[in-house]
Scaffold this active site. Structure first.
Site, PDB file in Angstrom:
ATOM      1  N   ASP A 192       8.895   0.725  -3.881  1.00  0.00           N
ATOM      2  CA  ASP A 192      10.143   0.259  -3.862  1.00  0.00           C
ATOM      3  C   ASP A 192      10.171  -1.525  -3.534  1.00  0.00           C
ATOM      4  O   ASP A 192       8.394  -2.126  -2.721  1.00  0.00           O
ATOM      5  CB  ASP A 192      11.332   0.149  -4.179  1.00  0.00           C
ATOM      6  CG  ASP A 192      12.048  -0.310  -5.394  1.00  0.00           C
ATOM      7  OD1 ASP A 192      12.466  -1.715  -5.279  1.00  0.00           O
ATOM      8  OD2 ASP A 192      12.642   0.303  -6.616  1.00  0.00           O
ATOM      9  N   HIS A 221      16.001  -5.005  -5.297  1.00  0.00           N
ATOM     10  CA  HIS A 221      15.610  -3.863  -6.328  1.00  0.00           C
ATOM     11  C   HIS A 221      15.935  -2.580  -5.155  1.00  0.00           C
ATOM     12  O   HIS A 221      16.556  -1.547  -5.759  1.00  0.00           O
ATOM     13  CB  HIS A 221      14.512  -3.869  -7.086  1.00  0.00           C
ATOM     14  CG  HIS A 221      14.312  -2.900  -7.966  1.00  0.00           C
ATOM     15  ND1 HIS A 221      13.906  -2.181  -8.698  1.00  0.00           N
ATOM     16  CD2 HIS A 221      14.838  -2.209  -9.318  1.00  0.00           C
ATOM     17  CE1 HIS A 221      13.490  -1.015  -9.405  1.00  0.00           C
ATOM     18  NE2 HIS A 221      14.948  -1.280  -9.798  1.00  0.00           N
ATOM     19  N   SER A 248      15.936   2.422 -13.641  1.00  0.00           N
ATOM     20  CA  SER A 248      15.507   2.426 -11.989  1.00  0.00           C
ATOM     21  C   SER A 248      16.552   3.354 -11.323  1.00  0.00           C
ATOM     22  O   SER A 248      16.366   3.900 -10.275  1.00  0.00           O
ATOM     23  CB  SER A 248      15.532   0.784 -11.482  1.00  0.00           C
ATOM     24  OG  SER A 248      14.339   0.331 -11.579  1.00  0.00           O
TER      25      SER A 248
END
Length: 297
Positions: free
Chosen positions: A54, A85, A239
């Site tokens: 990520d 994120h 996600s």
């Protein structure tokens, strides 16, 4: 080269932040929806190493135990990431708050390998491919990929195949464009594809659909933040759901370490909670049911 994009959604207005925290903490409705109430945060010394590919993690967040995280920055370009994120994804796995009013993760005392690849705006196919190889070389049993793209790619497919051949379990998000289409690497054979579930067992229509997808909570989940003005954030989309299924796979792997992606995917689908919505059938990951028939007893 095609870009791999993250599969989270941003809030559209300040009003969307007003949901009560205790409802959206992992130990609230999300735990109930996956039949994991009273099991979280799950602790076992046998939980395998989890790699999260990520945008990186902000280990200074007060709800993250830095000693649980090993960080690897893939390349010079990846150093520019703001880590937003990735911090949200990893928070759902290991945050040490109370899980109701402060971020609490699915797992306790596990080791995370955070592979910082690309930025919060995305990564290249080559970066993702290299990150998968890096995770396998580091000994990760479970790999979380909350990124993807609409077109298949031979370089990425080869990396995924190499990982699966080593009995690595790969969990990837299905994307949020609301299409009945494949999303890669989620669509590759034996990768566990994950879509988002809203409260009250309502499938999120913005998740890309596939009959082989697993659904898991992904609506305004309380998690950690890399923003300097707050230690918490709310996280939506496939996600977020992918992190939930990653944790479930790690829990099952703690008792069934020889299982690879194919066996794990079939097991989770067969043990899932079946829901019907708008004349369609959906499979919601079911932790307690998945434990039955394994070495848990």
């Amino acid at each position: 080269m095609s870009a791999i994009i993250c599969t989270s959604r941003q809030f559209n207005s300040p009003e969307e932040h007003t949901t009560k925290l205790e409802q959206n903490g992992i130990y609230g409705w999300p735990a109930i929806s996956i039949n994991a109430k009273d099991l979280l945060p799950y602790h076992s010394p046998d939980i395998p190493l989890i790699a999260v590919i990520d945008s990186g993690i902000d280990v200074t967040n007060k709800y993250i135990n830095e000693s649980q995280v090993q960080t690897h920055i893939l390349d010079e370009q990846s150093k520019k990431s703001r880590k937003i994120h990735g911090t949200q994804v990893i928070g759902l796995l290991i945050a040490n708050g109370d899980g109701y009013n402060t971020p609490g993760g699915m797992l306790s005392d596990v080791k995370i390998l955070s592979i910082q690849a690309g930025t919060d705006e995305g990564m290249t196919v080559q970066q993702l491919s290299t990150a998968v190889d890096t995770a396998v070389a580091a000994g990760a049993k479970v790999i979380n990929i909350s990124y993807g793209m609409k077109e298949p790619n031979k370089v990425l497919e080869d990396s995924i195949k190499r990982a699966l051949e080593k009995n690595t379990i790969i969990i990837a998000s299905s994307g949020n464009s609301g299409e009945n289409t494949n999303f890669y690497p989620a669509a590759y054979t034996d990768v566990i594809a994950v879509s988002s579930l809203k409260q009250h067992n309502i499938p999120d229509t913005r998740s890309n659909l596939s009959t082989s997808n697993l659904y898991a909570p992904g609506e305004y989940l309380l998690t950690t933040s890399a923003q300097s003005n707050s230690s918490i954030s709310w996280f939506s989309g496939s996600s977020a759901s992918t992190a939930i299924v990653t944790a479930v796979c790690a829990i099952i792997s703690s008792k069934e370490p020889t299982w690879g992606g194919e066996r794990m995917k079939k097991w989770l689908l067969n043990s899932s909670k079946i829901i019907e919505y708008n004349n369609s059938i959906y499979h919601v990951v079911n932790l307690k049911q998945a434990m039955i028939g394994t070495m848990f007893g």
